[in-house]
Design an enzyme around this catalytic site. Structure first.
Site, PDB file in Angstrom:
ATOM      1  N   ASP A   1       0.675  -1.148  -0.054  1.00 12.44           N
ATOM      2  CA  ASP A   1      -0.154   0.395  -0.086  1.00 12.44           C
ATOM      3  C   ASP A   1       0.591   1.305  -0.207  1.00 12.44           C
ATOM      4  OD1 ASP A   1       0.618  -1.365   2.443  1.00 12.44           O
ATOM      5  OD2 ASP A   1      -0.551   0.837   3.262  1.00 12.44           O
TER       6      ASP A   1
ATOM      7  N   LYS B   1      -6.510  -0.230   6.178  1.00 10.87           N
ATOM      8  CA  LYS B   1      -5.110   0.325   7.301  1.00 10.87           C
ATOM      9  C   LYS B   1      -5.406   1.727   7.193  1.00 10.87           C
ATOM     10  CE  LYS B   1      -0.675   1.156   6.413  1.00 10.87           C
ATOM     11  NZ  LYS B   1       0.782   0.649   5.698  1.00 10.87           N
TER      12      LYS B   1
ATOM     13  N   GLU C   1      -2.801   0.210  13.441  1.00 11.13           N
ATOM     14  CA  GLU C   1      -1.660   0.186  13.529  1.00 11.13           C
ATOM     15  C   GLU C   1      -0.605   1.689  13.955  1.00 11.13           C
ATOM     16  OE1 GLU C   1       0.433   0.336   9.338  1.00 11.13           O
ATOM     17  OE2 GLU C   1       2.008   0.295   9.905  1.00 11.13           O
TER      18      GLU C   1
ATOM     19  N   GLU D   1       3.073   2.833  15.310  1.00 11.70           N
ATOM     20  CA  GLU D   1       4.096   1.925  14.572  1.00 11.70           C
ATOM     21  C   GLU D   1       4.755   2.789  15.236  1.00 11.70           C
ATOM     22  OE1 GLU D   1       5.423   1.863   9.732  1.00 11.70           O
ATOM     23  OE2 GLU D   1       7.647   1.610  10.912  1.00 11.70           O
TER      24      GLU D   1
ATOM     25  N   LYS E   1      -1.664  -4.384  14.349  1.00  9.85           N
ATOM     26  CA  LYS E   1       0.336  -3.609  13.255  1.00  9.85           C
ATOM     27  C   LYS E   1       1.239  -3.633  14.288  1.00  9.85           C
ATOM     28  CE  LYS E   1       2.016  -2.981   8.900  1.00  9.85           C
ATOM     29  NZ  LYS E   1       1.450  -3.403   7.254  1.00  9.85           N
TER      30      LYS E   1
ATOM     31  N   SER F   1       2.607  -9.114   8.683  1.00 14.83           N
ATOM     32  CA  SER F   1       1.610  -7.792   7.091  1.00 14.83           C
ATOM     33  C   SER F   1       2.706  -6.904   6.836  1.00 14.83           C
ATOM     34  CB  SER F   1       1.042  -7.140   8.329  1.00 14.83           C
ATOM     35  OG  SER F   1       0.737  -5.978   7.309  1.00 14.83           O
TER      36      SER F   1
ATOM     37  N   TYR G   1       6.031   6.283   5.079  1.00 16.28           N
ATOM     38  CA  TYR G   1       5.430   5.766   3.992  1.00 16.28           C
ATOM     39  C   TYR G   1       4.975   5.892   3.456  1.00 16.28           C
ATOM     40  CZ  TYR G   1       4.271   0.798   3.399  1.00 16.28           C
ATOM     41  OH  TYR G   1       4.073  -0.430   2.902  1.00 16.28           O
TER      42      TYR G   1
HETATM   43  P1  13P Z   1       6.798  -2.490   6.749  1.00 15.67           P
HETATM   44  O1  13P Z   1       6.565  -4.254   6.578  1.00 15.67           O
HETATM   45  O2  13P Z   1       7.681  -2.137   5.525  1.00 15.67           O
HETATM   46  O3  13P Z   1       7.111  -1.985   8.066  1.00 15.67           O
HETATM   47  O4  13P Z   1       5.514  -1.682   6.201  1.00 15.67           O
HETATM   48  C1  13P Z   1       5.012  -1.522   6.951  1.00 15.67           C
HETATM   49  C2  13P Z   1       3.300  -1.024   6.844  1.00 15.67           C
HETATM   50  O5  13P Z   1       2.151   0.056   7.449  1.00 15.67           O
HETATM   51  C3  13P Z   1       3.196  -1.601   5.357  1.00 15.67           C
HETATM   52  O6  13P Z   1       1.526  -1.410   5.739  1.00 15.67           O
END
Ligand code: 13P
Length: 395
Positions: A70, A182, A222, A224, A264, A333, A395
């Site tokens: 994505d 997501k 997610e 992160e 995630k 994922s 990202y």
């Molecule tokens: P990565 O596995 O490259 O960290 O990707 C994270 C993500 O959010 C992809 O949807």
């Protein structure tokens, strides 16, 4: 039906806590008081609850995980540039076609997260990508957030945009075949994280999750926690516990049905610039400790991101987490940790397509084995062992 009434009770108890009405039975010989709980409160995910639970369970099925492709157009452009290709719609389509038409992918992959452009694209023969996925029994998903922007009042941190218009966009994505969503927000340890940034991240995720469920999409939650920093693993554990406790607090406040979400998380590791690396066993121990302290067993699946780990590292860490039964399906994922070797093998050349698809299957199978706790890194290529951490990665 059973799920609908169960969720209804949940919603009633969280929203109207303390508002039980007590009635005295008239004409009864006893003067006992009876508590009558009001259960006629509509739930947010009502119309879709059963479907959401089913979708989440399908994605969290044994030996399978998610292929994340994505990347926004800008990020996909960086991937293409790494093999000397221009960032055109044709090149993005060609790359996604290679990935999504890999024969046998559904043996190891249960869901694929797409960027909006890809959700509406077809193969060069005119077959919709979502149909390619359905044929392999892979659930199509969609990235719905609108990216990160600076968070005023914080310590150079960011917040994630995308709630405006999310309900109507989600309705359209569902019509196009998406069944899960997501939303990725980030938390930076070297920047604090500030209480404001953590609260904003958690609240945004919870609002997005409620809106997604209202429109039939299983939300992947997610937050992160970035790998950046030179902190030890204990500091990551502390921050992760704080972040996930806030996330679950706001998920509950928003009446999100936990049986119809997926998580995630980042793995709990030392910062990328920390002097010592941690073994897969240590990472598994810290990560599972954090999850067991914070994630209710009602959640069906934990689908880790790779976050800049090498392909082999990400697979070894997942394998270490599946050496004993867990309360949830513990899987992957991955974006970078599934795509790196594929890109290098493809190089944008049609004659390399088959070899590139084979390398995707190799990685998907390795992670499938890791989901089952049966992976060994024997025979892995040097390319797959290369780390992909980029400081301040977007990202
Ligand atoms: P990565 O596995 O490259 O960290 O990707 C994270 C993500 O959010 C992809 O949807």
């Amino acid at each position: 039906m059973a799920w609908a009434s169960f969720a209804k009770l949940n919603a009633a108890s969280s929203q109207w806590i303390g508002q039980q009405s007590f009635t005295q039975r008239t004409g009864s010989s006893s003067s006992t008081r009876f508590a009558t709980r009001r259960v006629s409160v509509p739930i947010r995910a009502g119309a879709y609850t059963e479907e959401l639970v089913k979708t989440a369970k399908t994605i969290a099925s044994p030996g399978r995980g998610i292929l994340a492709i994505d990347e926004s157009n800008a990020t996909c452009g960086k991937r293409l540039a790494s093999i000397g290709l221009d960032n055109t719609e044709t090149n993005r389509q060609a790359y996604r076609q290679l990935l999504l038409t890999t024969p046998g992918l559904g043996d190891y992959i249960s869901g694929a997260i797409l960027f909006e452009e890809t959700l509406y694209q077809s193969t060069t023969d005119g077959k919709k990508f979502v149909d390619c996925l359905r044929e392999e029994k892979i659930v199509p998903g969609i990235k719905v957030d609108k990216g990160l922007v600076p968070l005023p009042g914080s310590n150079n941190e960011s917040w994630c945009q995308g709630l405006d218009g999310l309900a109507s966009r989600s309705t359209e994505y569902y019509k196009q075949g998406a069944r899960f969503a997501k939303w990725r927000t980030v938390v930076s340890i070297p920047c604090g994280p500030s209480a404001l940034a953590v609260k904003e991240a958690a609240w945004g995720l919870a609002r997005y999750a409620a809106i997604s469920q209202d429109n039939g999409l299983v939300p992947i939650v997610e937050p992160e926690i970035l790998l950046d920093g030179d902190h030890p693993i204990e500091r990551t554990l502390e921050v992760a516990e704080k972040v996930w406790s806030e996330v679950f607090f706001y998920l509950a406040e928003n009446n999100v049905v936990l049986e119809g979400i997926l998580l995630k998380p980042s793995m709990v590791t030392p910062g990328a610039e920390h002097k010592e690396k941690a073994s897969p066993e240590t990472i598994a121990k810290y990560t599972l400790t954090m999850l067991k302290r914070r994630v209710p067993p009602a959640v069906p699946g934990i689908m880790f991101l790779s976050g800049g780990q090498s392909e082999v590292e990400a697979t070894l860490n997942l394998n270490a987490m599946n050496q004993a039964p867990n309360p949830w399906h513990v899987s992957f994922s991955y974006a970078r940790a599934l795509q790196n070797t594929v890109l290098k093998t493809w190089q944008g050349r049609p004659e390399n397509t088959e070899a590139a698809q084979k390398s995707l299957l190799v990685r998907a199978k390795a992670n499938s084995l890791a989901q089952l706790g049966k992976y060994s890194a024997e025979g892995e290529s040097e390319e797959a062992k290369k780390g992909m951490f980029v400081k301040g990665y977007t990202y």
